[in-house]
Design an enzyme around this catalytic site. Structure first.
Site, PDB file in Angstrom:
ATOM      1  N   HIS A 182     -15.758 -42.534  -7.542  1.00 59.98           N
ATOM      2  CA  HIS A 182     -16.670 -43.677  -7.459  1.00 59.98           C
ATOM      3  C   HIS A 182     -18.009 -43.336  -8.099  1.00 59.98           C
ATOM      4  O   HIS A 182     -19.017 -43.982  -7.813  1.00 59.98           O
ATOM      5  CB  HIS A 182     -16.834 -44.090  -5.991  1.00 59.98           C
ATOM      6  CG  HIS A 182     -15.528 -44.491  -5.382  1.00 59.98           C
ATOM      7  ND1 HIS A 182     -15.007 -45.765  -5.510  1.00 59.98           N
ATOM      8  CD2 HIS A 182     -14.600 -43.767  -4.718  1.00 59.98           C
ATOM      9  CE1 HIS A 182     -13.825 -45.800  -4.915  1.00 59.98           C
ATOM     10  NE2 HIS A 182     -13.547 -44.603  -4.434  1.00 59.98           N
TER      11      HIS A 182
ATOM     12  N   GLU B 287     -37.275 -14.862  -5.153  1.00 59.94           N
ATOM     13  CA  GLU B 287     -36.949 -15.878  -4.151  1.00 59.94           C
ATOM     14  C   GLU B 287     -36.539 -15.219  -2.838  1.00 59.94           C
ATOM     15  O   GLU B 287     -36.969 -15.599  -1.753  1.00 59.94           O
ATOM     16  CB  GLU B 287     -35.791 -16.763  -4.640  1.00 59.94           C
ATOM     17  CG  GLU B 287     -36.092 -17.640  -5.842  1.00 59.94           C
ATOM     18  CD  GLU B 287     -35.840 -16.920  -7.174  1.00 59.94           C
ATOM     19  OE1 GLU B 287     -35.820 -15.662  -7.203  1.00 59.94           O
ATOM     20  OE2 GLU B 287     -35.698 -17.634  -8.185  1.00 59.94           O
TER      21      GLU B 287
ATOM     22  N   GLY C 167     -23.358  -9.414  -9.662  1.00 57.16           N
ATOM     23  CA  GLY C 167     -23.787 -10.338  -8.608  1.00 57.16           C
ATOM     24  C   GLY C 167     -22.810 -11.476  -8.359  1.00 57.16           C
ATOM     25  O   GLY C 167     -22.421 -11.765  -7.230  1.00 57.16           O
ATOM     26  N   ARG C 168     -22.373 -12.118  -9.440  1.00 54.32           N
ATOM     27  CA  ARG C 168     -21.512 -13.298  -9.277  1.00 54.32           C
ATOM     28  C   ARG C 168     -20.075 -12.928  -8.909  1.00 54.32           C
ATOM     29  O   ARG C 168     -19.233 -13.790  -8.692  1.00 54.32           O
ATOM     30  CB  ARG C 168     -21.563 -14.164 -10.535  1.00 54.32           C
ATOM     31  CG  ARG C 168     -21.289 -13.408 -11.819  1.00 54.32           C
ATOM     32  CD  ARG C 168     -21.763 -14.198 -13.028  1.00 54.32           C
ATOM     33  NE  ARG C 168     -21.626 -13.460 -14.281  1.00 54.32           N
ATOM     34  CZ  ARG C 168     -22.552 -12.647 -14.777  1.00 54.32           C
ATOM     35  NH1 ARG C 168     -23.674 -12.441 -14.122  1.00 54.32           N
ATOM     36  NH2 ARG C 168     -22.367 -12.036 -15.936  1.00 54.32           N
TER      37      ARG C 168
ATOM     38  N   LYS D 173     -28.759  -7.388  -4.344  1.00 56.04           N
ATOM     39  CA  LYS D 173     -28.305  -6.155  -4.989  1.00 56.04           C
ATOM     40  C   LYS D 173     -29.530  -5.326  -5.414  1.00 56.04           C
ATOM     41  O   LYS D 173     -29.619  -4.147  -5.142  1.00 56.04           O
ATOM     42  CB  LYS D 173     -27.438  -6.525  -6.192  1.00 56.04           C
ATOM     43  CG  LYS D 173     -26.885  -5.352  -6.931  1.00 56.04           C
ATOM     44  CD  LYS D 173     -25.963  -5.839  -8.044  1.00 56.04           C
ATOM     45  CE  LYS D 173     -25.638  -4.735  -9.011  1.00 56.04           C
ATOM     46  NZ  LYS D 173     -24.826  -5.186 -10.122  1.00 56.04           N
TER      47      LYS D 173
ATOM     48  N   LYS E  10     -37.680 -15.356 -15.599  1.00 55.08           N
ATOM     49  CA  LYS E  10     -38.297 -14.596 -14.507  1.00 55.08           C
ATOM     50  C   LYS E  10     -39.650 -14.031 -14.943  1.00 55.08           C
ATOM     51  O   LYS E  10     -40.634 -14.117 -14.222  1.00 55.08           O
ATOM     52  CB  LYS E  10     -37.384 -13.419 -14.104  1.00 55.08           C
ATOM     53  CG  LYS E  10     -36.153 -13.813 -13.316  1.00 55.08           C
ATOM     54  CD  LYS E  10     -35.440 -12.566 -12.824  1.00 55.08           C
ATOM     55  CE  LYS E  10     -34.030 -12.864 -12.371  1.00 55.08           C
ATOM     56  NZ  LYS E  10     -33.240 -11.683 -12.076  1.00 55.08           N
TER      57      LYS E  10
ATOM     58  N   GLU F  28     -22.787 -18.067 -16.091  1.00 56.20           N
ATOM     59  CA  GLU F  28     -23.590 -16.843 -16.216  1.00 56.20           C
ATOM     60  C   GLU F  28     -22.789 -15.764 -16.951  1.00 56.20           C
ATOM     61  O   GLU F  28     -23.350 -14.880 -17.581  1.00 56.20           O
ATOM     62  CB  GLU F  28     -24.049 -16.353 -14.831  1.00 56.20           C
ATOM     63  CG  GLU F  28     -25.278 -15.453 -14.906  1.00 56.20           C
ATOM     64  CD  GLU F  28     -25.943 -15.182 -13.568  1.00 56.20           C
ATOM     65  OE1 GLU F  28     -26.987 -15.797 -13.284  1.00 56.20           O
ATOM     66  OE2 GLU F  28     -25.427 -14.352 -12.800  1.00 56.20           O
TER      67      GLU F  28
HETATM   68  O1  F6P Z   1     -29.554 -15.179 -11.463  1.00 53.62           O
HETATM   69  C1  F6P Z   1     -29.552 -13.888 -11.949  1.00 53.62           C
HETATM   70  C2  F6P Z   1     -29.099 -12.904 -10.949  1.00 53.62           C
HETATM   71  O2  F6P Z   1     -29.357 -11.683 -11.547  1.00 53.62           O
HETATM   72  C3  F6P Z   1     -27.627 -13.034 -10.542  1.00 53.62           C
HETATM   73  O3  F6P Z   1     -26.748 -12.450 -11.425  1.00 53.62           O
HETATM   74  C4  F6P Z   1     -27.644 -12.392  -9.200  1.00 53.62           C
HETATM   75  O4  F6P Z   1     -26.507 -12.690  -8.469  1.00 53.62           O
HETATM   76  C5  F6P Z   1     -28.895 -12.984  -8.628  1.00 53.62           C
HETATM   77  O5  F6P Z   1     -29.806 -12.989  -9.713  1.00 53.62           O
HETATM   78  C6  F6P Z   1     -29.482 -12.298  -7.425  1.00 53.62           C
HETATM   79  O6  F6P Z   1     -29.744 -10.950  -7.645  1.00 53.62           O
HETATM   80  P1  F6P Z   1     -29.948  -9.945  -6.476  1.00 53.62           P
HETATM   81  O7  F6P Z   1     -28.692  -9.844  -5.692  1.00 53.62           O
HETATM   82  O8  F6P Z   1     -30.324  -8.648  -7.125  1.00 53.62           O
HETATM   83  O9  F6P Z   1     -31.064 -10.470  -5.602  1.00 53.62           O
END
Ligand code: F6P
Length: 548
Positions: A385, A213, A268-269, A207, A513, A354
């Site tokens: 188990h 990452e 995002g979620r 987004k 972060k 979250e």
């Molecule tokens: O983990 C935090 C977060 O902001 C989530 O809410 C989001 O889905 C994720 O990082 C990834 O963010 P982006 O889509 O901006 O890379």
């Protein structure tokens, strides 16, 4: 919206707990012949049986009253109509609009019709998916694309991955879909070494297009592409992006026509329903993706229109609050009895934790009560188990959601019957437990001596009276997977609304972060770390030593 503790129903529930403790789930069944009818509700392809809960008819009606007094209906309506209910980020919360574009003509937010934007994005996705699946989209050497790699993390990864997995029986054979999330060279190396750059396309899902990452993995993938035969001017044939930050995606080298939009009004979620779900559509086709949206939309309609006492998200949400705040339950476990749903707990974990892992009310005041529980789980029967021992005999109360389809996509002997039997027997065992007398009789019948009986019997006692919900569906389909996930989204909403917190921001992840950037800089420089705590210093030194 502040603490719910001042509400009359909250006070009534506190007092009422003693009445519930004086009985047991089993006794409630024994004394209420219509318990199962009272505690079964259907919606959007799912049946919820919530009869095996520590809740009498009075508890249930107090919980409904709590939802009413907390005025979740008004917040719910505000969400659906696009009000800026995410107050700390000044944003609307409109994931429900992503699945309403076929049912409603317009929804105007900030002078723009979001449903028109959704429809146009779905069309863009449709074209892209068709081009890939029909083989019209060609890589740089004119070969068809055979593998699509989605690069993203958090909400830009978990939802799409879990749904792709859940809908495996609907996957078209033409293209394999893979996911890379973690900033771990081993993950990306293992994935890339099996792929051919000539027939691989990457979708960078972010987004913000600013997530460390994702940017690292996207860069490494681009380097891999260029190292293995691709040219800069061919990147547009192998890279697409989903982002609300078009500028950054273009700077990365992605052709503007390959960028799919995302909007501030989708968290995002909650984004798997947007173009973030593109990898799902590539895997199962657009028709199935639309069916997924339809299922979610039907759950939205149920949430919007069903009376509170017959409303699945409200029932599940308020029962969760009952255990969290009145019984001190620290966690909630999801146990799907279906291989394809094995990843579901991970997605719901992010969605819920979250969203509701917050300690401030909307007005900034501290919550003096617990909020979001720890969400965990895994597929049945594997868990039986492993951790079910704690569910049955541990000291903690862990409410359970059992989730099971009634039919299987893969009939093998009577596997499915046995699988379902395990699901039902677990909820039964949690409820009935085993008394000391039963344990003693069992030992006696197996020929144990009195001494052995007295020694072992206490260990076999299972207190029972442990609560669970069971969610059943006829079959796992795109529609029912969509409605199931929407159910958990709204359950999370209901709880957040009652606790009076903002379920739609995530400031807590920011500190990690920021500090991560600082530590990364220290790991690769000779900066003096004396001002840091000695543990952090030692960890940094250990890493630096290992690299030299
Ligand atoms: O983990 C935090 C977060 O902001 C989530 O809410 C989001 O889905 C994720 O990082 C990834 O963010 P982006 O889509 O901006 O890379």
């Amino acid at each position: 919206m502040t603490s719910p503790t001042h509400l009359p129903s909250w006070k009534a529930l506190s007092e009422h707990r003693a009445e519930v403790d004086a009985t047991s789930i089993q006794q409630i069944f024994d004394t209420h012949s219509d318990r199962i009818t009272e505690c079964t509700v259907n919606a959007a392809g799912w049946t919820l049986d919530f009869s095996k809960n520590r809740a009498t008819s009075k508890t249930l009606s107090l919980l409904t009253q709590l939802a009413k007094e907390a005025d979740i209906e008004s917040l719910r309506n505000k969400m659906f109509q696009g009000d800026t209910i995410n107050s700390t980020e000044n944003r609307s919360v409109l994931h429900t609009a992503l699945r309403a574009s076929h049912a409603q003509e317009s929804l105007v937010v900030d002078n723009s019709n979001v449903l028109a934007e959704v429809r146009s994005t779905l069309k863009q996705m449709e074209k892209f998916v068709w081009q890939l699946q029909s083989g019209q989209w060609r890589g740089y050497s004119n070969k068809k694309i055979l593998d699509v790699v989605s690069i993203g993390i958090g909400g830009s990864y978990l939802g799409p991955k879990v749904v792709t997995e859940a809908l495996k029986p609907y996957a078209q054979d033409t293209i394999r879909v893979h996911y890379i999330a973690n900033i771990d060279g081993s993950d990306i190396s293992e994935k890339l070494k099996k792929l051919d750059p000539e027939t691989t396309l990457f979708i960078v899902s972010s987004k913000s297009f600013g997530t460390l990452e994702t940017l690292y993995n996207a860069n490494a993938s681009r380097e891999w592409f260029l190292r293995n035969g691709g040219q800069e001017n061919q990147i547009h044939k192998h890279f697409a992006a989903v982002s609300s930050n078009v500028k950054k995606a273009v700077e990365f080298g992605i052709a503007e026509e390959n960028i799919f939009p995302m909007w501030d009004w989708v968290g995002g979620r909650y984004s798997l329903w947007s173009a973030i779900g593109l990898p799902i559509a590539v895997s199962v086709g657009m028709e199935n993706f639309r069916a997924l949206l339809d299922g979610a939309h039907e759950m939205d309609t149920h949430f919007k229109t069903a009376p509170l006492e017959k409303n699945l998200p409200v029932i599940m949400g308020t029962l969760g609050i009952w255990y969290c705040n009145f019984y001190g339950a620290q966690s909630h476990v999801l146990i799907p009895y279906d291989h394809y749903l094995r990843g579901l707990p991970a997605h719901i974990q992010q969605l819920d934790m979250e969203s509701n892992g917050k300690a401030n009310h909307q007005d900034g005041s501290n919550t003096e009560i617990d909020t979001g529980p720890i969400i965990w789980g895994g597929s049945g029967t594997n868990g039986q188990h492993a951790y079910h021992q704690l569910l049955h005999q541990g000291t903690r109360l862990v409410p359970v959601d059992f989730i099971a389809p009634l039919t299987t996509h893969n009939p093998v002997n009577d596997h499915h019957l046995q699988l379902f039997a395990n699901c039902v027997s677990q909820s039964q065992a949690l409820m009935v437990g085993k008394t000391l007398t039963q344990a003693k009789d069992e030992l006696k019948n197996s020929g144990a001596t009195n001494e052995q009986i007295n020694k072992i019997a206490p260990h076999k006692v299972i207190k029972g009276n442990r609560p669970s919900n069971t969610l059943l569906t006829e079959k796992l389909t795109p529609f029912t997977v969509g409605s199931l996930i929407a159910l958990y989204e709204h359950k999370t909403f209901v709880q957040g609304a009652i606790w009076g917190i903002n379920s739609f921001d995530q400031w807590g992840v920011e500190l990690g972060k920021v500090l991560g950037t600082d530590i990364a800089q220290r790991l690769s420089s000779s900066t003096d770390n004396a001002e840091l705590d000695t543990s952090t210093q030692a960890l940094i030194e250990a890493f630096k030593k290992a690299q030299s």
